[in-house]
Scaffold this motif. Structure first.
Motif, PDB file in Angstrom:
ATOM      1  N   HIS A  47     -55.142   0.274  18.137  1.00  0.00           N
ATOM      2  CA  HIS A  47     -56.407   0.526  17.408  1.00  0.00           C
ATOM      3  C   HIS A  47     -56.443   1.989  16.948  1.00  0.00           C
ATOM      4  CE1 HIS A  47     -61.141   0.304  17.656  1.00  0.00           C
ATOM      5  NE2 HIS A  47     -60.725   0.754  16.494  1.00  0.00           N
ATOM      6  N   ALA A  48     -56.525   2.168  15.638  1.00  0.00           N
ATOM      7  CA  ALA A  48     -56.460   3.520  15.063  1.00  0.00           C
ATOM      8  C   ALA A  48     -57.617   3.734  14.093  1.00  0.00           C
ATOM      9  CB  ALA A  48     -55.127   3.704  14.338  1.00  0.00           C
ATOM     10  N   LEU A  49     -57.887   4.992  13.825  1.00  0.00           N
ATOM     11  CA  LEU A  49     -58.961   5.370  12.907  1.00  0.00           C
ATOM     12  C   LEU A  49     -58.375   6.179  11.756  1.00  0.00           C
ATOM     13  CD1 LEU A  49     -61.533   6.585  15.597  1.00  0.00           C
ATOM     14  CD2 LEU A  49     -61.508   4.355  14.448  1.00  0.00           C
ATOM     15  N   LEU A  74     -54.288   3.294   3.210  1.00  0.00           N
ATOM     16  CA  LEU A  74     -54.435   2.238   4.214  1.00  0.00           C
ATOM     17  C   LEU A  74     -53.260   1.263   4.285  1.00  0.00           C
ATOM     18  CD1 LEU A  74     -58.230   1.463   3.987  1.00  0.00           C
ATOM     19  CD2 LEU A  74     -57.008   2.368   5.964  1.00  0.00           C
ATOM     20  N   PRO A  75     -52.705   0.820   3.165  1.00  0.00           N
ATOM     21  CA  PRO A  75     -51.594  -0.129   3.291  1.00  0.00           C
ATOM     22  C   PRO A  75     -50.444   0.420   4.135  1.00  0.00           C
ATOM     23  CG  PRO A  75     -52.445  -0.163   1.063  1.00  0.00           C
ATOM     24  CD  PRO A  75     -53.134   0.977   1.754  1.00  0.00           C
ATOM     25  N   ILE A  92     -59.053  -4.365   8.793  1.00  0.00           N
ATOM     26  CA  ILE A  92     -59.413  -3.055   8.258  1.00  0.00           C
ATOM     27  C   ILE A  92     -60.932  -3.081   8.222  1.00  0.00           C
ATOM     28  CG2 ILE A  92     -59.293  -1.500   6.289  1.00  0.00           C
ATOM     29  CD1 ILE A  92     -56.591  -1.949   7.596  1.00  0.00           C
ATOM     30  N   LEU A  93     -61.541  -2.302   9.098  1.00  0.00           N
ATOM     31  CA  LEU A  93     -62.980  -2.432   9.317  1.00  0.00           C
ATOM     32  C   LEU A  93     -63.661  -1.092   9.074  1.00  0.00           C
ATOM     33  CD1 LEU A  93     -65.272  -4.281  10.552  1.00  0.00           C
ATOM     34  CD2 LEU A  93     -64.667  -3.261  12.744  1.00  0.00           C
ATOM     35  N   LEU A 105     -71.202   9.019  12.895  1.00  0.00           N
ATOM     36  CA  LEU A 105     -71.680   9.065  11.510  1.00  0.00           C
ATOM     37  C   LEU A 105     -70.831  10.018  10.660  1.00  0.00           C
ATOM     38  CD1 LEU A 105     -75.515   8.820  12.161  1.00  0.00           C
ATOM     39  CD2 LEU A 105     -73.884   6.998  11.637  1.00  0.00           C
ATOM     40  N   HIS A 106     -69.545   9.794  10.692  1.00  0.00           N
ATOM     41  CA  HIS A 106     -68.539  10.450   9.841  1.00  0.00           C
ATOM     42  C   HIS A 106     -67.654   9.290   9.395  1.00  0.00           C
ATOM     43  CE1 HIS A 106     -65.451  13.943   9.316  1.00  0.00           C
ATOM     44  NE2 HIS A 106     -64.896  12.840   8.814  1.00  0.00           N
ATOM     45  N   LEU A 107     -67.632   9.019   8.124  1.00  0.00           N
ATOM     46  CA  LEU A 107     -66.966   7.826   7.602  1.00  0.00           C
ATOM     47  C   LEU A 107     -65.588   7.610   8.247  1.00  0.00           C
ATOM     48  CD1 LEU A 107     -66.835   6.597   3.989  1.00  0.00           C
ATOM     49  CD2 LEU A 107     -64.684   6.897   5.220  1.00  0.00           C
ATOM     50  N   HIS A 108     -65.305   6.397   8.640  1.00  0.00           N
ATOM     51  CA  HIS A 108     -63.984   6.089   9.198  1.00  0.00           C
ATOM     52  C   HIS A 108     -63.658   4.619   9.019  1.00  0.00           C
ATOM     53  CE1 HIS A 108     -67.020   5.716  12.373  1.00  0.00           C
ATOM     54  NE2 HIS A 108     -66.303   4.698  12.837  1.00  0.00           N
ATOM     55  N   TYR A 109     -62.401   4.384   8.735  1.00  0.00           N
ATOM     56  CA  TYR A 109     -61.850   3.028   8.786  1.00  0.00           C
ATOM     57  C   TYR A 109     -61.280   2.801  10.176  1.00  0.00           C
ATOM     58  CZ  TYR A 109     -61.495   2.192   3.665  1.00  0.00           C
ATOM     59  OH  TYR A 109     -61.724   1.971   2.329  1.00  0.00           O
TER      60      TYR A 109
END
Ligand code: 5GP
Ligand code: ZN
Length: 146
Positions: A47-49, A74-75, A92-93, A105-109
């Motif tokens: 699990h990664a960000l 991302l790919p 991919i969430l 609350l700092h954008l992350h995938y």
């Protein structure tokens, strides 16, 4: 970590602290705009960000060009992460807003590798869509798109 001068920083944000090197992380990739590292509380192995170096709360705030640059990585990142744990699939969430389970609350995938028989589960209970509701929704959404 290399932090370009124009990076936006929120001193109270845990991910900004990671970008600034004030909190350690297990980094897997970095370039001038983004960094990717392992999640401290993995839902499954691998699990990664993936986060922008600049502080933007979510997709409602981030400039589309920056969002596109992050998304473009991302790919390759997802492929490397999933193959490293020998998983054939991944989520991919992006939790966008606190009501959508965004806690930082700092954008992350999230990249969440998936295998048959793993212990991760998303309750996914589809409803139904009637024509009147669909037509009204499509109209309201199109109006907002201009
Ligand atoms: P969210 O619920 O906001 O979509 O996900 C935030 C994620 O950030 C969670 O999966 C959580 O485990 C992870 N996280 C929170 N704090 C830290 C940290 O200090 N280091 C790392 N590597 N991950 C963190
Ligand atoms: Zn931040």
């Amino acid at each position: 970590m290399t932090v370009p001068q124009n990076v936006l920083n929120d001193p109270d944000c845990i991910f900004c602290k990671i970008v600034a090197g004030q909190i350690p992380c297990h980094k897997i990739y970095e370039d001038d705009t983004l960094v990717s590292f392992l999640d401290i509380g993995p839902l499954v192995p691998g699990h990664a960000l993936v986060i922008p170096k600049s502080h933007y709360r979510n997709i409602f705030d981030i400039p589309p060009e920056l969002f596109a640059r992050i998304s473009a990585q991302l790919p390759a990142l997802a492929c490397a992460v999933t193959t490293a744990v020998e998983a054939p699939a991944c989520h991919i969430l992006l939790n966008n807003g606190s009501q959508a389970m965004q806690s930082v609350l700092h954008l992350h995938y999230h990249i969440i590798p998936r295998k048959n028989g793993d212990r991760f589960f998303i309750p996914w209970r589809p409803g139904s869509l009637d024509t009147a509701t669909a037509l009204k929704l499509v109209s309201e959404i199109k109006n907002r798109l201009g």
